[in-house]
Motif scaffolding. Structure first.
Motif, short mmCIF file in Angstrom:
data_model
loop_
_atom_site.label_atom_id
_atom_site.label_comp_id
_atom_site.label_asym_id
_atom_site.label_seq_id
_atom_site.Cartn_x
_atom_site.Cartn_y
_atom_site.Cartn_z
N ALA A 100 38.81 44.93 42.12
CA ALA A 100 39.93 45.27 43.00
C ALA A 100 40.58 44.03 43.58
O ALA A 100 41.81 43.93 43.66
N LEU A 101 39.74 43.04 43.95
CA LEU A 101 40.29 41.79 44.49
C LEU A 101 41.09 41.05 43.41
O LEU A 101 42.17 40.51 43.70
N THR A 104 44.41 42.74 42.91
CA THR A 104 45.30 42.49 44.04
C THR A 104 45.90 41.09 43.97
O THR A 104 47.12 40.90 44.16
N ALA A 108 49.84 40.00 43.33
CA ALA A 108 50.53 39.09 44.26
C ALA A 108 51.12 37.90 43.52
O ALA A 108 52.24 37.46 43.82
#
Length: 224
Positions: A100-101, A104, A108
């Motif tokens: 998930a990180l 993300t 970005a």
């Protein structure tokens, strides 16, 4: 060099898959990529040829944008690797949040890159408009009203050429090299004062302005 900078994060991904427990080595790789994020655009700018910069304007700007894109890519991958190494060192239970990180951070990075290139096209569109306006004014008579119009057109264009194309901050690469914009400012001053060599300066300024306009013309995007 650019190929090495591009491949480094990809090779790191292979090393993490092959040896996920070597967190110290992966943390070191993360620091290298974060360093690349800040240093690579500076090195690319330092390696840029300093002669005939107006003739090289197109390539100069594209190289600046490409180097900043690669830097952002390394920065995003470095941040992900840094989090992986430190979370893994704390507890393997944290590994479940790594995907998930990573997603993300990747989103970005893509958004930041897209915004940077969109900003670049928008700047080129505005610069083309303001350059064309100044060219038209310079090609007209140099009476009192004309000199006022020249100054107003130059004020608008000067803001464009001083803008950094690859960042929204004080650091970065100017759309037009400083010595070129300085020469244009001096030419405009000579023209509005109607100095003896005003016509010579006008002719050279028109050549330079048309080079800038032609570079921007290929990147016009009124929807950016």
């Amino acid at each position: 060099m650019a190929f090495y900078v591009f491949m480094y994060p990809l090779k790191l991904a292979d090393r993490i898959v092959a040896a996920p427990a070597q967190v110290n080595a992966h943390a070191g790789d993360a620091q290298i990529m974060l360093t690349i994020c800040f240093v690579f655009p500076l090195v690319a700018r330092w390696l840029e040829p300093q002669n005939k910069q107006l003739d090289r304007l197109d390539g100069r700007i594209l190289r600046a944008m490409a180097s900043r894109t690669l830097a952002n890519f390394n920065g995003a991958c470095g941040a992900a690797a840094f989090l992986y190494a430190h979370l893994y060192a704390v507890s393997t239970d944290y590994l479940k949040i790594i995907p998930a990180l990573a997603i993300t951070i990747s989103i970005a990075a893509v958004v930041a890159t897209q915004k940077m290139w969109s900003r670049y096209r928008k700047l080129c569109t505005l610069t083309h408009q303001d350059t064309q306006a100044l060219i038209r004014v310079l090609e007209q008579s140099s009476d009192g009203e004309g000199r006022t119009a020249v100054l107003e057109a130059w004020d608008a264009l000067e803001r464009d050429v001083r803008t950094k194309v690859d960042t929204g901050f004080a650091f970065g690469v100017r759309l037009v090299p400083k010595h070129v914009s300085t020469a244009l400012a001096e030419a405009v001053d000579t023209i509005v004062r109607a100095a003896p060599d005003a016509e010579k300066e006008r002719a050279q300024a028109l050549v330079d302005l048309k080079a800038i306009r032609d570079m921007c013309a290929a990147r016009i995007d009124v929807t950016a």
